[in-house]
Enzyme design. Structure first.
Site, mmCIF file in Angstrom:
data_model
loop_
_atom_site.group_PDB
_atom_site.id
_atom_site.type_symbol
_atom_site.label_atom_id
_atom_site.label_comp_id
_atom_site.label_asym_id
_atom_site.label_seq_id
_atom_site.Cartn_x
_atom_site.Cartn_y
_atom_site.Cartn_z
ATOM 1 N N LEU A 153 -35.459 19.465 -16.023
ATOM 2 C CA LEU A 153 -36.641 19.079 -16.784
ATOM 3 C C LEU A 153 -37.314 20.364 -17.239
ATOM 4 O O LEU A 153 -37.319 21.367 -16.520
ATOM 5 C CB LEU A 153 -37.615 18.264 -15.924
ATOM 6 C CG LEU A 153 -37.155 16.880 -15.452
ATOM 7 C CD1 LEU A 153 -38.226 16.270 -14.540
ATOM 8 C CD2 LEU A 153 -36.879 15.956 -16.628
ATOM 9 N N ASP A 154 -37.903 20.338 -18.430
ATOM 10 C CA ASP A 154 -38.649 21.493 -18.908
ATOM 11 C C ASP A 154 -39.788 21.818 -17.931
ATOM 12 O O ASP A 154 -40.294 20.933 -17.226
ATOM 13 C CB ASP A 154 -39.245 21.221 -20.293
ATOM 14 C CG ASP A 154 -38.179 21.016 -21.349
ATOM 15 O OD1 ASP A 154 -37.089 21.593 -21.205
ATOM 16 O OD2 ASP A 154 -38.443 20.272 -22.313
ATOM 17 N N LYS A 155 -40.200 23.055 -17.934
ATOM 18 C CA LYS A 155 -41.268 23.502 -17.045
ATOM 19 C C LYS A 155 -42.482 22.575 -17.118
ATOM 20 O O LYS A 155 -43.037 22.175 -16.086
ATOM 21 C CB LYS A 155 -41.688 24.931 -17.413
ATOM 22 C CG LYS A 155 -42.906 25.434 -16.654
ATOM 23 C CD LYS A 155 -43.359 26.795 -17.163
ATOM 24 C CE LYS A 155 -44.651 27.226 -16.479
ATOM 25 N NZ LYS A 155 -45.149 28.524 -17.000
#
Length: 351
Positions: A153-155
């Site tokens: 997942l993106d930050k």
């Protein structure tokens, strides 16, 4: 994949098997494998073929110009990356489920998954190395340097993420994600209101032509043959449904049929409903102007001040347990920052 002279080819490896479906349109093998293998490219495939790392029906493939046929079975030897040398850190994890095969984690926004330049500590991997150490003391054959991240997942995206605790579980889960049999459902707050209450987005997604840190829609549907013809991107499919509408905003459910990098963020921008707060894809700009709402700009700016990240949350994860085969499903509610956003938008609706 690495070039023929790379010493990494002598490192520990994993074997990726790809069976070509019956009736597949003939296509150069370097194009085909670059299309179906995530994070790959034609040059990487060509180097792997030259290194003897690609088998066709059990024999080394010699030509990158070979045309694939339905029923072909490819075995690609992929060197594992070197150890990440991350340090174990005692970072609390929101664990939704855990057994001897896997962990389901509710990742908070702001946490990076993998250590990288500029984020060597405080990552999910650092936390996992500490958490899994007790498990690994009972399983000496496992590798403590590589906790089994299956997907990312993106930050600044919150929500559910699965981690494999054994090599067998990792192979099984990776196969489910590769074949899109693992289901992921997201919630997002986006700018604007939709004409339809549900929809289907199908495009090619590839690197942005001018900004290599971004992705972009390359072509419109229908796409299957376009991708085969070297359209420069990979097929990305997202289905959406509107959960709730506000004045100038929508709460949306998004179901991924594919898992391209930044897929939801790119698709929402493409259809004119950028994810709220998404700095990379324009979600912090004033995307909607409502002349009919008093002090609209100040209200929208207030909402932006409440959420310093993209309003995107991985709500539901559904997959087959890698050991038992049981179909399992987990869901988590919206995080507090997005829930507060929804409450504030409802207030604007009533004003």
């Amino acid at each position: 994949m690495n070039s023929p002279e790379s010493p990494a080819l002598d490192a520990p490896r994993q074997i990726l098997e790809i069976a070509v479906p019956k009736g597949e349109h003939p296509e150069r093998v370097d194009q085909y494998l670059a299309r179906v293998i995530a994070h790959s490219s034609r040059s990487k495939v060509q180097n792997a073929i030259a290194a003897g790392a690609v088998l066709l029906n059990g024999k080394p493939l010699e030509r990158a110009s070979y045309k694939v046929h339905g029923g072909d079975l490819f075995q690609i030897t992929i060197p594992r990356p070197p150890p990440m040398h991350a340090e174990a850190e005692n970072i609390p994890l929101d664990i939704v489920f855990e057994d001897d095969a896997l962990i389901i984690i509710n990742k908070p926004a702001g946490m990076v998954v993998h250590p990288a330049h500029g984020s060597r500590s405080g990552t999910l991997v650092n936390a996992l190395l500490h958490h899994i150490s007790e498990f690994r003391s009972d399983h000496p054959g496992s590798d403590p340097e590589r906790p089994g991240i299956v997907h990312r997942l993106d930050k600044d995206t919150s929500g559910l993420l699965v981690v494999a605790k054994t090599e067998e579980a990792h192979r099984n889960l990776a196969k489910q994600f590769f074949h899109h049999t693992a289901q992921r459902i997201y919630n997002a707050i986006v700018w604007g209101n939709f004409k339809e209450l549900s929809g289907h987005i199908e495009t090619l997604i590839g690197r942005h032509p001018r900004n290599r840190k971004k992705f972009a829609v390359i072509n419109e549907a229908p796409l299957y043959l376009k991708e085969k013809e070297g359209g420069g991107g990979k097929i990305a499919i997202t289905d959406y449904a509107i959960l709730e509408e506000f004045l100038g905003f929508s709460l949306v459910e998004l179901r991924l049929q594919t898992g391209r990098t930044h897929q939801i963020r790119v698709h929402m921008q493409h259809v004119g409903h950028t994810v709220f707060g998404d700095e990379v894809y324009g979600g912090r700009a004033m995307n909607v102007m409502r002349q009919d709402i008093p002090q609209w700009r100040s209200k929208a700016e207030h909402l932006l001040s409440l959420l310093p990240r993209q309003a995107l949350h991985a709500r539901t994860l559904k997959l087959h347990h890698p050991t038992t085969g049981e179909l399992m499903e987990w869901s988590v509610p919206l995080p507090k920052d997005m829930e507060r956003m929804v409450e504030e938008m409802r207030k604007i609706e009533k004003d």
